[in-house]
Design a protein around this motif. Structure first.
Motif, PDB file in Angstrom:
ATOM      1  N   ILE A  57      66.731  -1.134  -0.711  1.00 12.16           N
ATOM      2  CA  ILE A  57      67.923  -0.576  -1.381  1.00 12.16           C
ATOM      3  C   ILE A  57      68.384   0.644  -1.238  1.00 12.16           C
ATOM      4  O   ILE A  57      67.320   1.621  -2.051  1.00 12.16           O
ATOM      5  N   CYS A  58      69.117   1.102  -0.673  1.00  9.39           N
ATOM      6  CA  CYS A  58      69.618   2.514  -0.581  1.00  9.39           C
ATOM      7  C   CYS A  58      70.789   2.868  -1.507  1.00  9.39           C
ATOM      8  O   CYS A  58      71.691   2.255  -1.575  1.00  9.39           O
ATOM      9  N   ASP A  59      70.491   3.898  -2.324  1.00 14.40           N
ATOM     10  CA  ASP A  59      71.524   4.274  -3.388  1.00 14.40           C
ATOM     11  C   ASP A  59      72.500   5.377  -2.475  1.00 14.40           C
ATOM     12  O   ASP A  59      72.292   6.432  -2.482  1.00 14.40           O
ATOM     13  N   VAL A  60      73.679   4.691  -2.403  1.00 18.40           N
ATOM     14  CA  VAL A  60      74.532   5.705  -1.512  1.00 18.40           C
ATOM     15  C   VAL A  60      75.149   6.626  -2.256  1.00 18.40           C
ATOM     16  O   VAL A  60      75.636   7.807  -1.866  1.00 18.40           O
ATOM     17  N   ARG A  61      75.149   6.591  -3.732  1.00 19.56           N
ATOM     18  CA  ARG A  61      75.740   7.665  -4.453  1.00 19.56           C
ATOM     19  C   ARG A  61      74.713   8.948  -4.159  1.00 19.56           C
ATOM     20  O   ARG A  61      75.208  10.101  -4.241  1.00 19.56           O
ATOM     21  N   LEU A  62      73.525   8.582  -4.253  1.00 21.80           N
ATOM     22  CA  LEU A  62      72.493   9.694  -4.081  1.00 21.80           C
ATOM     23  C   LEU A  62      72.498  10.379  -2.891  1.00 21.80           C
ATOM     24  O   LEU A  62      72.459  11.587  -2.734  1.00 21.80           O
ATOM     25  N   PHE A 144      83.302   9.045   5.512  1.00 17.38           N
ATOM     26  CA  PHE A 144      83.538   8.771   4.131  1.00 17.38           C
ATOM     27  C   PHE A 144      84.637   7.951   3.763  1.00 17.38           C
ATOM     28  O   PHE A 144      85.509   7.881   4.451  1.00 17.38           O
ATOM     29  N   GLY A 145      84.307   7.106   2.538  1.00 16.67           N
ATOM     30  CA  GLY A 145      85.243   6.164   2.040  1.00 16.67           C
ATOM     31  C   GLY A 145      85.326   6.234   0.790  1.00 16.67           C
ATOM     32  O   GLY A 145      84.420   6.874   0.013  1.00 16.67           O
ATOM     33  N   LEU A 146      86.315   5.611  -0.007  1.00 17.23           N
ATOM     34  CA  LEU A 146      86.696   5.441  -1.183  1.00 17.23           C
ATOM     35  C   LEU A 146      86.016   4.335  -1.952  1.00 17.23           C
ATOM     36  O   LEU A 146      86.551   3.312  -1.307  1.00 17.23           O
ATOM     37  N   HIS A 147      85.478   4.192  -2.985  1.00 20.51           N
ATOM     38  CA  HIS A 147      84.950   3.136  -3.510  1.00 20.51           C
ATOM     39  C   HIS A 147      86.293   2.274  -4.240  1.00 20.51           C
ATOM     40  O   HIS A 147      86.977   3.116  -5.158  1.00 20.51           O
ATOM     41  N   GLU A 153      84.223   9.058  -4.004  1.00 22.23           N
ATOM     42  CA  GLU A 153      84.275   9.305  -2.279  1.00 22.23           C
ATOM     43  C   GLU A 153      82.714   9.312  -1.936  1.00 22.23           C
ATOM     44  O   GLU A 153      81.965  10.179  -2.141  1.00 22.23           O
ATOM     45  N   LEU A 154      82.329   8.280  -1.189  1.00 24.18           N
ATOM     46  CA  LEU A 154      81.144   8.142  -0.853  1.00 24.18           C
ATOM     47  C   LEU A 154      80.945   7.944   0.704  1.00 24.18           C
ATOM     48  O   LEU A 154      81.592   7.844   1.321  1.00 24.18           O
ATOM     49  N   PHE A 155      79.523   8.253   1.033  1.00 21.00           N
ATOM     50  CA  PHE A 155      79.174   8.103   2.486  1.00 21.00           C
ATOM     51  C   PHE A 155      79.346   6.657   2.847  1.00 21.00           C
ATOM     52  O   PHE A 155      78.694   5.845   2.245  1.00 21.00           O
ATOM     53  N   LEU A 156      80.104   6.476   3.962  1.00 18.91           N
ATOM     54  CA  LEU A 156      80.337   5.274   4.424  1.00 18.91           C
ATOM     55  C   LEU A 156      80.274   5.269   5.892  1.00 18.91           C
ATOM     56  O   LEU A 156      81.252   5.231   6.737  1.00 18.91           O
ATOM     57  N   ASN A 157      79.063   5.180   6.697  1.00 17.15           N
ATOM     58  CA  ASN A 157      78.952   5.045   7.941  1.00 17.15           C
ATOM     59  C   ASN A 157      77.528   4.780   8.457  1.00 17.15           C
ATOM     60  O   ASN A 157      76.685   4.519   7.627  1.00 17.15           O
TER      61      ASN A 157
END
Length: 217
Positions: A57-62, A144-147, A153-157
């Motif tokens: 499981i990758c923590d996209v916030r980190l 990037f995208g908004l939760h 604003e999070l890494f989303l790709n």
């Protein structure tokens, strides 16, 4: 139903990745190579593995905090172009096991039917191969995208997951240009990642894998 080979068990339910074990599944945001992707995803093991059976499981916030400012701005300004090279089920060569068929990816039987999936905003390029049609499918998405719940604003790709360099050790594919391998990702303007950018993505993805779960029935 995604990029990887998998078996449909029921509507909306698929088996896990059926790719060869030497091609590891990298941490990724599910199906962000399209403009429609799930908000939730669930995993279930009918029969736990006798050995291993671990899901990372990758923590996209980190990950979002770890990325450098310059690389973040590049993701936000250029976006990501995803490229999928899809074979024809009727003319597929067994020595190329990783290429997926466009019939399976788009749940279609003709090129016309596949291209009717207009809501996906994909670009199709078709090439005749024997009696069949091979497809190169591309899509440019945000970096990037908004939760939807928190507004973060999070890494989303899937730039790192999709990058064609993952096939460098495969004799079947390593002689091919990156854009002709089963999948590839590059900047939204069509330029390739620089080596130091690729190295940063590798480092921050690996450092953001914080939790490892074993799935039980």
């Amino acid at each position: 139903n995604g990029t990887s080979h998998r078996k449909q068990i029921a509507p909306g339910v698929f088996s896990v990745n059926l790719e060869p074990p030497e091609l590891p599944v990298q941490a990724h945001s599910e199906m962000t190579y399209l403009n429609q992707f799930p908000q939730y995803i669930a995993f279930w093991a009918k029969r736990p593995a006798d050995q291993g059976g671990v899901t990372q499981i990758c923590d996209v916030r980190l990950l979002s905090k770890a990325i450098s400012k310059s690389l973040k701005e590049k993701f936000k300004s250029l976006g990501v172009e995803y490229i999928r090279n899809l074979t024809d089920r009727n003319t597929h060569l067994p020595e190329h096991p990783v290429y997926k068929h466009w019939q399976d990816s788009f749940e279609a039987e003709t090129p016309e039917e596949a291209m009717m999936k207009e809501s996906l905003n994909c670009k199709f390029e078709w090439q005749k191969f024997g009696n069949g049609d091979h497809a190169r499918v591309s899509f440019v998405g945000d970096g990037f995208g908004l939760h939807p719940g928190t507004g973060e604003e999070l890494f989303l790709n899937q730039m790192w997951t999709y990058h064609g360099s993952h096939f460098d050790e495969w004799p079947t594919y390593r002689h091919l240009p990156l854009s002709q391998r089963p999948v590839h990702a590059r900047w939204g303007d069509g330029t390739e990642l620089e080596q130091h950018e690729l190295e940063e993505l590798r480092r921050i993805h690996n450092s953001s894998v914080q939790v490892m779960l074993r799935l039980f029935a």
